[in-house]
Structures are given as structure tokens and as C-alpha cells.
Design a protein around this motif. Structure first.
Motif, PDB file in Angstrom:
ATOM      1  N   MET A   1      39.038  15.891  39.098  1.00 23.41           N
ATOM      2  CA  MET A   1      39.295  17.011  38.173  1.00 23.41           C
ATOM      3  C   MET A   1      37.797  17.657  37.567  1.00 23.41           C
ATOM      4  SD  MET A   1      42.541  16.406  38.305  1.00 23.41           S
ATOM      5  CE  MET A   1      43.534  15.002  38.679  1.00 23.41           C
ATOM      6  N   THR A   2      38.320  19.145  37.604  1.00 26.06           N
ATOM      7  CA  THR A   2      36.806  19.693  37.290  1.00 26.06           C
ATOM      8  C   THR A   2      36.796  20.492  35.977  1.00 26.06           C
ATOM      9  OG1 THR A   2      37.294  21.348  38.853  1.00 26.06           O
ATOM     10  CG2 THR A   2      35.962  19.939  39.687  1.00 26.06           C
ATOM     11  N   GLU A   3      35.638  21.426  35.615  1.00 18.47           N
ATOM     12  CA  GLU A   3      35.903  22.117  34.581  1.00 18.47           C
ATOM     13  C   GLU A   3      36.692  23.453  34.757  1.00 18.47           C
ATOM     14  OE1 GLU A   3      31.705  24.586  35.288  1.00 18.47           O
ATOM     15  OE2 GLU A   3      31.785  22.719  34.429  1.00 18.47           O
ATOM     16  N   GLN A   4      37.025  24.204  33.842  1.00 16.03           N
ATOM     17  CA  GLN A   4      37.842  25.299  34.026  1.00 16.03           C
ATOM     18  C   GLN A   4      37.554  26.666  34.983  1.00 16.03           C
ATOM     19  OE1 GLN A   4      38.759  26.916  30.214  1.00 16.03           O
ATOM     20  NE2 GLN A   4      40.450  25.346  29.955  1.00 16.03           N
ATOM     21  N   LEU A   5      38.374  27.193  35.488  1.00 19.19           N
ATOM     22  CA  LEU A   5      37.912  28.346  36.442  1.00 19.19           C
ATOM     23  C   LEU A   5      37.352  29.190  36.133  1.00 19.19           C
ATOM     24  CD1 LEU A   5      41.460  28.664  38.247  1.00 19.19           C
ATOM     25  CD2 LEU A   5      39.689  26.892  38.715  1.00 19.19           C
ATOM     26  N   ASN A   6      36.334  30.195  36.919  1.00 26.97           N
ATOM     27  CA  ASN A   6      35.491  31.299  36.631  1.00 26.97           C
ATOM     28  C   ASN A   6      36.780  32.483  36.724  1.00 26.97           C
ATOM     29  OD1 ASN A   6      35.714  31.964  39.294  1.00 26.97           O
ATOM     30  ND2 ASN A   6      33.596  30.888  39.435  1.00 26.97           N
ATOM     31  N   ALA A   7      36.302  33.701  36.270  1.00 23.53           N
ATOM     32  CA  ALA A   7      37.124  34.581  36.507  1.00 23.53           C
ATOM     33  C   ALA A   7      37.808  34.977  37.939  1.00 23.53           C
ATOM     34  CB  ALA A   7      36.234  35.997  36.002  1.00 23.53           C
ATOM     35  N   GLU A   8      36.869  34.846  38.938  1.00 27.27           N
ATOM     36  CA  GLU A   8      37.268  35.050  40.288  1.00 27.27           C
ATOM     37  C   GLU A   8      38.423  34.110  40.692  1.00 27.27           C
ATOM     38  OE1 GLU A   8      35.239  35.345  44.486  1.00 27.27           O
ATOM     39  OE2 GLU A   8      33.837  35.432  42.809  1.00 27.27           O
ATOM     40  N   GLU A   9      37.862  32.869  40.460  1.00 27.79           N
ATOM     41  CA  GLU A   9      38.782  31.638  40.803  1.00 27.79           C
ATOM     42  C   GLU A   9      40.265  31.855  39.930  1.00 27.79           C
ATOM     43  OE1 GLU A   9      35.758  28.313  41.573  1.00 27.79           O
ATOM     44  OE2 GLU A   9      36.166  28.556  39.538  1.00 27.79           O
ATOM     45  N   GLN A  10      40.231  32.174  38.905  1.00 36.75           N
ATOM     46  CA  GLN A  10      41.603  32.496  38.063  1.00 36.75           C
ATOM     47  C   GLN A  10      42.323  33.693  38.630  1.00 36.75           C
ATOM     48  OE1 GLN A  10      42.059  31.015  34.924  1.00 36.75           O
ATOM     49  NE2 GLN A  10      43.813  32.186  34.530  1.00 36.75           N
ATOM     50  N   ALA A  11      41.499  34.627  39.205  1.00 39.24           N
ATOM     51  CA  ALA A  11      42.394  35.742  39.755  1.00 39.24           C
ATOM     52  C   ALA A  11      43.050  35.280  41.080  1.00 39.24           C
ATOM     53  CB  ALA A  11      41.424  36.902  40.121  1.00 39.24           C
ATOM     54  N   LEU A  12      42.230  34.460  42.037  1.00 40.65           N
ATOM     55  CA  LEU A  12      42.826  34.024  43.205  1.00 40.65           C
ATOM     56  C   LEU A  12      43.900  32.815  42.992  1.00 40.65           C
ATOM     57  CD1 LEU A  12      42.780  33.275  46.150  1.00 40.65           C
ATOM     58  CD2 LEU A  12      40.828  31.464  45.698  1.00 40.65           C
ATOM     59  N   ALA A  13      43.955  32.171  41.811  1.00 45.08           N
ATOM     60  CA  ALA A  13      44.818  31.281  41.616  1.00 45.08           C
ATOM     61  C   ALA A  13      46.252  31.928  41.171  1.00 45.08           C
ATOM     62  CB  ALA A  13      44.418  30.290  40.433  1.00 45.08           C
ATOM     63  N   MET A  14      46.081  33.045  40.399  1.00 38.42           N
ATOM     64  CA  MET A  14      47.153  34.018  39.821  1.00 38.42           C
ATOM     65  C   MET A  14      47.791  34.751  40.932  1.00 38.42           C
ATOM     66  SD  MET A  14      47.363  32.674  37.067  1.00 38.42           S
ATOM     67  CE  MET A  14      49.037  33.593  36.616  1.00 38.42           C
ATOM     68  N   LYS A  15      46.953  35.150  41.974  1.00 39.62           N
ATOM     69  CA  LYS A  15      47.258  36.068  43.198  1.00 39.62           C
ATOM     70  C   LYS A  15      48.217  35.088  43.959  1.00 39.62           C
ATOM     71  CE  LYS A  15      45.626  37.806  47.272  1.00 39.62           C
ATOM     72  NZ  LYS A  15      44.259  38.173  48.249  1.00 39.62           N
ATOM     73  N   THR A  16      48.088  33.789  44.048  1.00 40.84           N
ATOM     74  CA  THR A  16      48.394  32.871  45.097  1.00 40.84           C
ATOM     75  C   THR A  16      50.012  32.518  44.268  1.00 40.84           C
ATOM     76  OG1 THR A  16      46.589  31.734  45.810  1.00 40.84           O
ATOM     77  CG2 THR A  16      48.593  30.498  45.984  1.00 40.84           C
ATOM     78  N   VAL A  17      49.962  32.224  42.895  1.00 38.78           N
ATOM     79  CA  VAL A  17      51.142  32.173  42.166  1.00 38.78           C
ATOM     80  C   VAL A  17      52.129  33.458  42.308  1.00 38.78           C
ATOM     81  CG1 VAL A  17      52.157  32.037  40.114  1.00 38.78           C
ATOM     82  CG2 VAL A  17      50.400  30.621  40.369  1.00 38.78           C
ATOM     83  N   GLU A  18      51.746  34.568  42.273  1.00 40.57           N
ATOM     84  CA  GLU A  18      52.552  35.814  42.576  1.00 40.57           C
ATOM     85  C   GLU A  18      52.883  36.056  43.936  1.00 40.57           C
ATOM     86  OE1 GLU A  18      49.915  39.147  41.470  1.00 40.57           O
ATOM     87  OE2 GLU A  18      50.141  38.302  39.376  1.00 40.57           O
ATOM     88  N   ALA A  19      52.320  35.403  45.171  1.00 36.74           N
ATOM     89  CA  ALA A  19      52.841  35.388  46.344  1.00 36.74           C
ATOM     90  C   ALA A  19      53.800  34.466  46.492  1.00 36.74           C
ATOM     91  CB  ALA A  19      51.525  35.444  47.099  1.00 36.74           C
ATOM     92  N   LEU A  20      53.745  33.191  46.030  1.00 36.15           N
ATOM     93  CA  LEU A  20      54.620  32.281  45.929  1.00 36.15           C
ATOM     94  C   LEU A  20      56.067  32.932  45.516  1.00 36.15           C
ATOM     95  CD1 LEU A  20      52.720  29.346  44.985  1.00 36.15           C
ATOM     96  CD2 LEU A  20      53.664  29.327  47.220  1.00 36.15           C
ATOM     97  N   LEU A  21      55.742  33.551  44.253  1.00 35.29           N
ATOM     98  CA  LEU A  21      57.088  34.142  43.906  1.00 35.29           C
ATOM     99  C   LEU A  21      57.752  35.102  44.745  1.00 35.29           C
ATOM    100  CD1 LEU A  21      55.901  34.442  40.132  1.00 35.29           C
ATOM    101  CD2 LEU A  21      57.691  33.016  40.859  1.00 35.29           C
ATOM    102  N   LYS A  22      57.040  35.893  45.472  1.00 36.32           N
ATOM    103  CA  LYS A  22      57.593  36.450  46.325  1.00 36.32           C
ATOM    104  C   LYS A  22      58.263  36.121  47.614  1.00 36.32           C
ATOM    105  CE  LYS A  22      54.209  40.775  45.249  1.00 36.32           C
ATOM    106  NZ  LYS A  22      53.195  41.251  45.570  1.00 36.32           N
ATOM    107  N   ASN A  23      57.813  34.988  47.800  1.00 37.30           N
ATOM    108  CA  ASN A  23      58.289  34.384  48.678  1.00 37.30           C
ATOM    109  C   ASN A  23      59.436  33.370  48.348  1.00 37.30           C
ATOM    110  OD1 ASN A  23      56.576  35.337  50.872  1.00 37.30           O
ATOM    111  ND2 ASN A  23      55.165  33.712  50.544  1.00 37.30           N
ATOM    112  N   ARG A  24      59.966  33.726  47.165  1.00 41.61           N
ATOM    113  CA  ARG A  24      61.130  32.952  46.518  1.00 41.61           C
ATOM    114  C   ARG A  24      60.996  31.545  46.253  1.00 41.61           C
ATOM    115  NH1 ARG A  24      63.505  35.729  51.183  1.00 41.61           N
ATOM    116  NH2 ARG A  24      63.857  33.639  52.388  1.00 41.61           N
ATOM    117  N   PHE A  25      59.760  31.117  46.213  1.00 38.73           N
ATOM    118  CA  PHE A  25      59.484  29.792  45.483  1.00 38.73           C
ATOM    119  C   PHE A  25      59.584  29.969  44.036  1.00 38.73           C
ATOM    120  CE2 PHE A  25      57.249  29.633  49.631  1.00 38.73           C
ATOM    121  CZ  PHE A  25      57.648  28.350  50.043  1.00 38.73           C
ATOM    122  N   ASN A  26      59.756  28.839  43.386  1.00 36.38           N
ATOM    123  CA  ASN A  26      59.710  28.989  41.982  1.00 36.38           C
ATOM    124  C   ASN A  26      58.312  28.495  41.894  1.00 36.38           C
ATOM    125  OD1 ASN A  26      62.476  29.207  40.762  1.00 36.38           O
ATOM    126  ND2 ASN A  26      62.728  27.472  42.185  1.00 36.38           N
ATOM    127  N   ALA A  27      57.619  29.264  40.988  1.00 33.91           N
ATOM    128  CA  ALA A  27      55.856  29.005  40.925  1.00 33.91           C
ATOM    129  C   ALA A  27      55.436  29.183  39.470  1.00 33.91           C
ATOM    130  CB  ALA A  27      55.101  30.025  41.928  1.00 33.91           C
TER     131      ALA A  27
END
Length: 213
Positions: A1-27
Motif C-alpha cells: 500500500m502506498t501514499e495517496q495519488l497525485n493529480a494525474e494518477e487521480q484523473a487516470l483512476a477516475m477516467k477508468t471508473v467512468e469507462a467501466l460504468l460506460k461498459n455497464r459494470f458497477n464501478a
């Protein structure tokens, strides 16, 4: 486990969650593995049967121990001392449990789950069978494309899994896949879940720190 994300990493994580939702996963996004663990114990009823897919993330969080301590029936095939017959029976029970827990070898930015299995029970349960599937994935599992996800498996996840399971396969020494052909090979089945199958209830929880490998 590591320290919290920087702004770029946070944006990537949220982009991935949004993509999962578009693919009909619960994310969903959880800032830490401990936050995801707390929610996991909250959403799984104490009387639910729970299947466990092979996952270093779940081992790190001591999920099996915590569920069993409160009374859940847990189908975990990698406990010490099990016979081959007992392992096979547990793997079959995982396919019809109330909740199946696992991680994923890789997760693409456009919301696909990419996995390589030895036996296939983990990916089978992810796709169809259990009433609910919850996938916990650290941000370190995010890859740009399916090709990059498969390369991540060959160069990182597979060698480390072989080492953890004490398999005498070449990647333990080379650090990368050489497409070995021996009977102890772990990389036998590769799946890509592009979108949530209509008869499955798959939840993907992206964790805002490194978890597993």
C-alpha cells in the motif's frame, strides 16, 4: 500500500471508473485499500457464502480471516493442507456462491478486465455463476490498452504469481514470460471482459493506491 495519488494518477483512476460504468459494470473509487475493505465487510451479509479467487490483494487485506471470524462460509481453495479433491470441490462451490471476491491482473483505461488463469475457475466465476462479483483493483493494475494489459501480465503479474506459488517455471528466474510448455505452467487461460455480461452482477472497485501485483 502506498501514499495517496497525485493529480494525474487521480484523473487516470477516475477516467477508468467512468469507462467501466460506460461498459455497464458497477464501478466505484475508494481512496485506500482499507476504505475498500471496510465497505466490503459492510456490503457482504454475515450469512453470505463467499468465494475467493486467487488474489494477493485479498491476502494482503486478510479478507478470508475477517469474513470467517464473523461467521461467513468462505470457499478458499488455497488454504494449506487441502487435498486435490477438496480443492476441486471448493472451486466448484465458488461458481455458485453468493459473493465472489477477486482482483484482476490488469484493468484498461477504457474499462476492460484482462486476466490470465492456470485452471480457469477464477475467470469463470468472474464471468458467470455467483450472485455478485466484487473485483478489487489497485491503480497499479491500470494499463492503457488490452495489449499493454497482456504485457503487464507477462512481465509482472505472472512471474510474481509463479514465485508466490513456488512454481518451477522459467519466468521465476527470467522475470518475464517465455511461453513455457511444462505441466506447472500457470498461464493457460486468458480472458478479456469487454463489458458486463447481462446475467452477471460485476462490481469493480478501483483503489487509489497500489494493491497486489
Amino acid at each position: 500500500m502506498t501514499e495517496q495519488l497525485n493529480a494525474e494518477e487521480q484523473a487516470l483512476a477516475m477516467k477508468t471508473v467512468e469507462a467501466l460504468l460506460k461498459n455497464r459494470f458497477n464501478a466505484s473509487f475508494y481512496p485506500t485499500a482499507q476504505a475498500a475493505l471496510a465497505e466490503l465487510l459492510n456490503v457482504i451479509p454475515p450469512d453470505a457464502t463467499v468465494g475467493i479467487g486467487g488474489s494477493w490483494t485479498l491476502i494482503q487485506l486478510e479478507v478470508v480471516e475477517k469474513l470467517e471470524a464473523r461467521g461467513n462460509t468462505v470457499y478458499c481453495h488455497h488454504k494449506p493442507g487441502l487435498s486435490p479433491e477438496e480443492i476441486l470441490d471448493i472451486r466448484r462451490k465458488q461458481l455458485t456462491c453468493d459473493v465472489f471476491l477477486t482482483s484482476t491482473n490488469a484493468l484498461t483505461e477504457d474499462g476492460r478486465l484482462v486476466n490470465t488463469d492456470a485452471t480457469g475457475n477464477r475467470v469463470a466465476a468472474m464471468i458467470f455463476g455467483p450472485k455478485k462479483v466484487i473485483v478489487l483493483a489497485g491503480v497499479n493494475k491500470i494499463a492503457g490498452t488490452v495489449d499493454e494489459a497482456e504485457e503487464r501480465i507477462r512481465s509482472k503479474a505472472a512471474p510474481l504469481n509463479n514465485k508466490r506459488l513456488n512454481r518451477p517455471n522459467p519466468c521465476v528466474k527470467t522475470g518475464c514470460c517465455v511461453d513455457c510448455q511444462g505441466p506447472t505452467r500457470l498461464c493457460n487461460v486468458t480472458t478479456v471482459i469487454h463489458k458486463r455480461p447481462p446475467a452477471s452482477d460485476i462490481h469493480v472497485w478501483v483503489i487509489g493506491e497500489e494493491a497486489g501485483y
